[in-house]
Design a protein around this motif. Structure first.
Motif, PDB file in Angstrom:
ATOM      1  N   PHE A 183       0.848  -1.200   0.000  1.00  0.00           N
ATOM      2  CA  PHE A 183       0.000   0.000   0.000  1.00  0.00           C
ATOM      3  C   PHE A 183       0.876   1.240   0.000  1.00  0.00           C
ATOM      4  O   PHE A 183       1.969   1.235   0.575  1.00  0.00           O
ATOM      5  N   GLU A 184       0.385   2.293  -0.615  1.00  0.00           N
ATOM      6  CA  GLU A 184       1.082   3.605  -0.636  1.00  0.00           C
ATOM      7  C   GLU A 184       2.537   3.440  -1.091  1.00  0.00           C
ATOM      8  O   GLU A 184       3.459   4.005  -0.482  1.00  0.00           O
ATOM      9  N   LYS A 185       2.693   2.671  -2.171  1.00  0.00           N
ATOM     10  CA  LYS A 185       4.043   2.359  -2.655  1.00  0.00           C
ATOM     11  C   LYS A 185       4.828   3.634  -2.979  1.00  0.00           C
ATOM     12  O   LYS A 185       4.261   4.601  -3.495  1.00  0.00           O
ATOM     13  N   GLU A 204       4.716   3.876   2.972  1.00  0.00           N
ATOM     14  CA  GLU A 204       4.627   2.588   2.281  1.00  0.00           C
ATOM     15  C   GLU A 204       4.493   1.440   3.271  1.00  0.00           C
ATOM     16  O   GLU A 204       5.175   1.396   4.283  1.00  0.00           O
ATOM     17  N   LYS A 205       3.542   0.521   2.954  1.00  0.00           N
ATOM     18  CA  LYS A 205       3.319  -0.606   3.864  1.00  0.00           C
ATOM     19  C   LYS A 205       3.218  -1.899   3.050  1.00  0.00           C
ATOM     20  O   LYS A 205       2.363  -2.034   2.175  1.00  0.00           O
ATOM     21  N   VAL A 206       4.099  -2.836   3.346  1.00  0.00           N
ATOM     22  CA  VAL A 206       4.020  -4.149   2.701  1.00  0.00           C
ATOM     23  C   VAL A 206       3.019  -4.981   3.500  1.00  0.00           C
ATOM     24  O   VAL A 206       3.311  -5.434   4.603  1.00  0.00           O
ATOM     25  N   GLY A 262      -3.092  -6.947  11.887  1.00  0.00           N
ATOM     26  CA  GLY A 262      -2.036  -6.333  11.067  1.00  0.00           C
ATOM     27  C   GLY A 262      -1.176  -7.331  10.321  1.00  0.00           C
ATOM     28  O   GLY A 262      -0.259  -6.943   9.591  1.00  0.00           O
ATOM     29  N   SER A 263      -1.468  -8.629  10.449  1.00  0.00           N
ATOM     30  CA  SER A 263      -0.611  -9.636   9.807  1.00  0.00           C
ATOM     31  C   SER A 263      -0.916  -9.803   8.317  1.00  0.00           C
ATOM     32  O   SER A 263      -0.155 -10.451   7.605  1.00  0.00           O
ATOM     33  N   GLY A 264      -2.057  -9.258   7.851  1.00  0.00           N
ATOM     34  CA  GLY A 264      -2.349  -9.313   6.410  1.00  0.00           C
ATOM     35  C   GLY A 264      -3.569 -10.149   6.042  1.00  0.00           C
ATOM     36  O   GLY A 264      -3.868 -10.329   4.862  1.00  0.00           O
ATOM     37  N   LYS A 265      -4.324 -10.624   7.033  1.00  0.00           N
ATOM     38  CA  LYS A 265      -5.469 -11.517   6.763  1.00  0.00           C
ATOM     39  C   LYS A 265      -6.530 -10.828   5.898  1.00  0.00           C
ATOM     40  O   LYS A 265      -6.985 -11.386   4.908  1.00  0.00           O
ATOM     41  N   THR A 266      -6.905  -9.626   6.287  1.00  0.00           N
ATOM     42  CA  THR A 266      -7.951  -8.921   5.545  1.00  0.00           C
ATOM     43  C   THR A 266      -7.485  -8.592   4.127  1.00  0.00           C
ATOM     44  O   THR A 266      -8.249  -8.721   3.163  1.00  0.00           O
ATOM     45  N   THR A 267      -6.230  -8.216   3.996  1.00  0.00           N
ATOM     46  CA  THR A 267      -5.686  -7.924   2.664  1.00  0.00           C
ATOM     47  C   THR A 267      -5.769  -9.171   1.786  1.00  0.00           C
ATOM     48  O   THR A 267      -6.160  -9.098   0.612  1.00  0.00           O
ATOM     49  N   LEU A 268      -5.443 -10.320   2.356  1.00  0.00           N
ATOM     50  CA  LEU A 268      -5.515 -11.571   1.599  1.00  0.00           C
ATOM     51  C   LEU A 268      -6.960 -11.854   1.169  1.00  0.00           C
ATOM     52  O   LEU A 268      -7.219 -12.275   0.034  1.00  0.00           O
ATOM     53  N   PHE A 276     -17.126  -9.601   5.444  1.00  0.00           N
ATOM     54  CA  PHE A 276     -15.986  -8.828   5.925  1.00  0.00           C
ATOM     55  C   PHE A 276     -16.153  -8.545   7.411  1.00  0.00           C
ATOM     56  O   PHE A 276     -17.215  -8.782   7.982  1.00  0.00           O
ATOM     57  N   GLN A 277     -15.132  -8.009   8.020  1.00  0.00           N
ATOM     58  CA  GLN A 277     -15.226  -7.673   9.444  1.00  0.00           C
ATOM     59  C   GLN A 277     -16.366  -6.677   9.631  1.00  0.00           C
ATOM     60  O   GLN A 277     -16.465  -5.713   8.890  1.00  0.00           O
ATOM     61  N   ILE A 278     -17.198  -6.919  10.631  1.00  0.00           N
ATOM     62  CA  ILE A 278     -18.349  -6.054  10.899  1.00  0.00           C
ATOM     63  C   ILE A 278     -19.146  -5.847   9.609  1.00  0.00           C
ATOM     64  O   ILE A 278     -19.275  -4.727   9.101  1.00  0.00           O
TER      65      ILE A 278
HETATM   66  P1  ADP Z   1      -5.245  -8.141   9.508  1.00  0.00           P
HETATM   67  O1  ADP Z   1      -6.540  -8.401   8.780  1.00  0.00           O
HETATM   68  O2  ADP Z   1      -4.448  -9.384   9.744  1.00  0.00           O
HETATM   69  O3  ADP Z   1      -5.465  -7.369  10.773  1.00  0.00           O
HETATM   70  P2  ADP Z   1      -4.662  -6.266   7.352  1.00  0.00           P
HETATM   71  O4  ADP Z   1      -4.625  -7.043   6.089  1.00  0.00           O
HETATM   72  O5  ADP Z   1      -5.898  -5.480   7.649  1.00  0.00           O
HETATM   73  O6  ADP Z   1      -4.312  -7.238   8.570  1.00  0.00           O
HETATM   74  O7  ADP Z   1      -3.449  -5.250   7.369  1.00  0.00           O
HETATM   75  C1  ADP Z   1      -2.109  -5.608   7.058  1.00  0.00           C
HETATM   76  C2  ADP Z   1      -1.259  -4.354   7.098  1.00  0.00           C
HETATM   77  O8  ADP Z   1      -1.551  -3.522   5.983  1.00  0.00           O
HETATM   78  C3  ADP Z   1      -1.491  -3.497   8.336  1.00  0.00           C
HETATM   79  O9  ADP Z   1      -0.251  -2.957   8.746  1.00  0.00           O
HETATM   80  C4  ADP Z   1      -2.425  -2.418   7.832  1.00  0.00           C
HETATM   81  O10 ADP Z   1      -2.278  -1.251   8.572  1.00  0.00           O
HETATM   82  C5  ADP Z   1      -1.967  -2.241   6.399  1.00  0.00           C
HETATM   83  N1  ADP Z   1      -3.066  -1.807   5.500  1.00  0.00           N
HETATM   84  C6  ADP Z   1      -4.205  -2.494   5.256  1.00  0.00           C
HETATM   85  N2  ADP Z   1      -4.970  -1.828   4.371  1.00  0.00           N
HETATM   86  C7  ADP Z   1      -4.306  -0.688   4.064  1.00  0.00           C
HETATM   87  C8  ADP Z   1      -4.573   0.421   3.178  1.00  0.00           C
HETATM   88  N3  ADP Z   1      -5.682   0.470   2.445  1.00  0.00           N
HETATM   89  N4  ADP Z   1      -3.650   1.387   3.119  1.00  0.00           N
HETATM   90  C9  ADP Z   1      -2.510   1.331   3.841  1.00  0.00           C
HETATM   91  N5  ADP Z   1      -2.185   0.318   4.673  1.00  0.00           N
HETATM   92  C10 ADP Z   1      -3.067  -0.675   4.786  1.00  0.00           C
END
Ligand code: ADP
Length: 224
Positions: A12-14, A19-21, A43-49, A86-88
């Motif tokens: 994100f925000e490359k 920037e966040k991997v 914060g481990s990436g579950k929702t992103t996955l 999704f969450q909530i």
């Molecule tokens: P989890 O579901 O395991 O709590 P997330 O996938 O929500 O983890 O988040 C993984 C990381 O990516 C976290 O550090 C989060 O802050 C960051 N992140 C998630 N979505 C965004 C976004 N849209 N923009 C910037 N950072 C993000």
């Protein structure tokens, strides 16, 4: 359906100072009849996955194949197969009545249903027909969650994805989610449950994938 993620990263925000991997070099394949627990701290990436699997975001690098094809080219067809909470999930309500909310996905995906299907669905989440004509925004928190869960089921998905399904749920709500998962299991259908409380659903899964800081640190088959 076979899902393959090959060397997937999501950043994100490359190229900015924030920037966040979120996911880093993920290699994962599964079929949609598997029942998978996705474990990891906040914060481990579950929702992103999950966003990635539901084709809502694209990877920054790497490749995704659904049944050997690029799923983003036919996202509608693939998303039809999924029921994603999704969450909530009640935060995503946008219809005027509960009936419109619950039937939205079925209509959108062109899946027919009967009044009887709707009635059975409501019973399965512990509600009755009276609620159909109410506004989803004027219900109690527990009722809203039940409606949100019902709204991902009427189009008869083959695979469920739940992100932290127990957040804010009482015991009854937790048990009704377990029942839904059990019924999927009995039909040889699969699911992914993302949770930071693995013990709540471990017995309903056969595979546990663990994320840590965006990396997949383990992928285990649970022996029963
Ligand atoms: P989890 O579901 O395991 O709590 P997330 O996938 O929500 O983890 O988040 C993984 C990381 O990516 C976290 O550090 C989060 O802050 C960051 N992140 C998630 N979505 C965004 C976004 N849209 N923009 C910037 N950072 C993000």
């Amino acid at each position: 359906m076979k899902v393959e993620l090959i060397d997937i990263s999501v950043i994100f925000e490359k190229n900015t100072d924030v920037e966040k991997v979120a996911l880093s070099n993920i290699n994962l394949s599964f079929t949609t009849d598997e029942r998978i627990l996705l474990v990891g701290n906040t914060g481990s990436g579950k929702t992103t996955l999950i966003y990635l699997l539901d084709l809502l975001i694209k990877p920054s690098s790497g490749k995704i194949f659904y049944d050997g094809t690029n799923p983003f080219e036919k996202a509608y067809n693939f998303r039809k197969e999924f029921g994603v909470a999704f969450q909530i999930p009640e935060r995503q309500f946008f219809n005027e009545t509960v009936e419109q909310e619950i039937t939205y996905a079925a209509k959108n995906f062109g899946v027919s249903y009967t009044k009887e299907d709707l009635k059975k669905l409501l019973i399965s989440v512990g509600l009755n027909e009276e609620i159909l004509y109410k506004s989803p925004f004027k219900l109690s928190g527990g009722e809203q969650r039940k409606i949100a869960i019902a709204s991902i089921l009427l189009h008869n998905p083959k695979f469920l994805i739940f992100d932290e399904p127990t957040a804010g749920l009482d015991l009854k709500g937790y048990l009704s989610i377990r029942k839904i998962l059990e019924s999927f299991r009995n039909q040889n259908k699969g699911y992914i449950i993302a949770t930071h409380e693995p013990e709540l659903f471990m017995d309903l899964c056969e595979r546990v994938i663990t994320l840590e800081d965006g990396k997949m640190v383990s992928d285990e088959v649970i022996k029963k």
